[in-house]
Design an enzyme around this catalytic site. Sequence first.
Site, PDB file in Angstrom:
ATOM      1  N   GLU A 289       0.804  -1.224   0.000  1.00 55.95           N
ATOM      2  CA  GLU A 289       0.000   0.000   0.000  1.00 55.95           C
ATOM      3  C   GLU A 289       0.838   1.277   0.000  1.00 55.95           C
ATOM      4  OE1 GLU A 289      -0.405  -2.475   2.127  1.00 55.95           O
ATOM      5  OE2 GLU A 289      -2.449  -3.224   2.009  1.00 55.95           O
ATOM      6  N   ASP A 331      30.432  22.094 -21.099  1.00 56.72           N
ATOM      7  CA  ASP A 331      31.097  23.309 -21.544  1.00 56.72           C
ATOM      8  C   ASP A 331      32.302  23.593 -20.649  1.00 56.72           C
ATOM      9  OD1 ASP A 331      29.397  23.877 -23.618  1.00 56.72           O
ATOM     10  OD2 ASP A 331      28.037  25.065 -22.392  1.00 56.72           O
TER      11      ASP A 331
END
Length: 896
Positions: A289, A331
Amino acid sequence: MQLSAAAPISSLTCEQALATLQSSPQGLRSEEAHNRLQRVGPNRLPPQRRRPLILRLTDQFTHFMALLLWAAGGMAFLARTPELGWAIWSVVLINALFSFWQDFQAERTLAALTNVLPRQVRGWRDGRLQVLSAEELVPGDLIELEAGDQVPADCRVIEAAALYLNAAVLTGESLPVVRTAQPQPQRLRTSEATNLMPAGTTVAAGRAQALVYATGGDTEFGQVAHLSAGTERAPSTLEVQVGRIVRTVTAIAVSMGAFAFLAGVLLVGVGPVESLVFAIGIIVANVPEGLLPTVTLALALAVQRMARERALVRRLSAVETLGCVSVICTDKTGTLTANAMALQTTWSSDEPLLLLAAGLCCNASKQVGDPTETALLQGAQRAGLDLEQERQRLPRQRELPFDSERRMMSVLVQWHNDPRWPQASAWMVCSKGAPMELLQRCSHWLRAGVITPLGPAERQLVSSANDVMARQGHRVLAIACRPCDQPQLEEQDLVLVGLVGLYDPPRPGVSQAIAACHRAGIKVTMVTGDYGLTAEAIARQIGLLDAPAHAGPDPVRVVNGSDLNRLSDAQLRQLLKFRSRLVFARMAPEQKLRLVQAYRALGEVVAVTGDGVNDAPALRAADVGIAMGRSGTDVAREAADIVLVDDNFATIVSAVRHGRGVYDNIRRFILYILASNVAEVAPFLTMLALRIPAALTVLQILAVDLGTDLLPALGLGADPPRTDVMNQPPRHRDQPLLDRPLLRQAYLFLGLLEGVLAMLGYGLTWWSHGISLPQLRNIAPALLHHQASAELVALQHQASAVALGSIVFVQAGTALACRGGNRLKPNALLWLGIATELIAFVVLQGWPPLARTFQMAPIPSQLWWWLLLCIPAPLLAVQLRTTWRAHHHGSSSVMA
């Protein structure tokens, strides 16, 4: 501000447009802007329409797992056990409310994070160029836009330099369209007029100064946006996997329930009603559950932790994907380096003229703008140049903005025969750019105040000077000029004035982050537009490349864009497959995209960083796109999954660590919950196999699932990443959450251990009262048909309490065992959950009203030692198993 309907702003001249909006070439005064903001409101769109809360709540009651529990509760009512039916349905209700709350909180977290990084624009206020929040813009504001910027409001172009606009968001046309400042006589829509820039579009190329005339909901984009309904998003990989787990576990639960029903009726001789109750118990025992709310909680906590470490998640699915990343294409400038560019050195015979030409060829101010240009301006200021005064005396007339193909920028200024140039000239072209590209456009150079031709020897001298500066890690720019008698902006026959060397030092902590990636099996590839020697120098300084074995560039590790063009796709894949720690220099945007596609073709999971408009294709093509929050363009941020607030590579490594941690936490939770499900099923299977009474009732199983299981499970979902999570290779993208090793560990090891301990505790209770197994079999029918004496019923309740207590106490040890390497790290929620489940059990069996409801009796003091021994049992079993496996197989488990 209201414009006259008879005179659309597109038909006005620039001067008329400024006058109509009561603005000026110096922008608005701050006081006036504040007053207008009070009248027109902030520049933001009305909130997006979302699925109503009531419907999102009902969704929690109608998913697959909830429907199964609804059916189980209905069967309990049919079996004439209404208290069991109400108990099961209460599980559905509580679980739905909790799941809804977690989902709601996760959405609020993501919404709040979008406000951490407000969009900013460069605008003129009080005669100065300033950084403004996009929400503060009002009609009459004058703003500056460059390639990659998203247009923040409906604007009228005042100045344009090679300006192209991507209006696909409104028109669907993907090709950029030209924009100018010329008035348009005919009345056109905002997206069609060639001097208007609608909000939401992006600057594809060039530069513009624009006048805001409509903001927020008054823009064309705002009028379209409120008509459009939200689109359904595709489920993420994690959601698909969780759905598969739910279906798998449900199939197991239903199959076992059906088997228990048939076995009870056909083998044990239990009546259909009692067998149905047992079958319902097995189904309920197998349903996890807490799975859905725990997954949501784990993701939400990871998002919050990443936000505290300066990484904003725009798509939740990216959190899980981060854990699979095997390659980072990053980069250099601003990501690996500190984005603190400073002018370090110059190479010229006339440094003042060099810095003057460089400063005139800049769009930044000393505080606002591109870091490279800002560094040039600050260097010129240190050299004694007043560039503000120089710009007024030598005004700019035209501009050719920088682009990634030319790798240079040029401006045409009115020179007024300034004596600082050797020859009298009315106009001057000033250019700055990549040295080798700009050198090709130069026919002469300036040496000792004399303009002389550039021959092969002179060009070699310039190239050598460039290489010397680049090897020191400097970003080198060439500066050139071209005197002319006519106002013509041409980038040919330039005169080289000199070189400038700018240095951006590596960020603190980047070397350690690179090393962490290497330990984690993640390849780091630098992809930059910079010169190869510059990129290589920085790569060596941060440990991305090893120390040089010889002088000169390493052709195996440093690949230039021109070299990449000569490689076929197959050759590129071979290079990427067998070489790591690569640097790709002088890369064009389409080459960066090709690189990402090649890595993905090899099966790598790729994360890509980017900040420019040209990085958007690569960001979208990557598995995880990471945009820069400070230096990044709006286009890059929109294309990305994650935005780095601090533009720091080390933050990416931290994000990957959290991504791996989320995956581990979900697997730990699944392991924990499935193991406890086995213990809950064991009493019913033992009843069928040994013909003894059921050790647990269905209500007691529900007490475990909801009262004692849930909080420790949530605590496992909130665990911080393991300390060694970055010392392992990345997992494969297709590795399932629920695999065979985890199922074996859950069902055949930990679950079996829990089940055996529970049944031993149950049998030990009967044995302590002198009742053996054969005797227990004999009294089973009486207990089953409610015909046993009060004394036997009391003993059954006591034995059930011990069996339930065995499960609860062994769960505490299992939760700690599932943490593995995190066992000694603090986790307040987990310890709270363990304490709560132990206290809840003590109350359940010790408080008479609850004990009667759950059919339990107080446990004698001599049996509490058994419960206490259950806590370390899983820890000891896991340690023995790990030691045995390491000795015989050298492998590890999910709990390692």
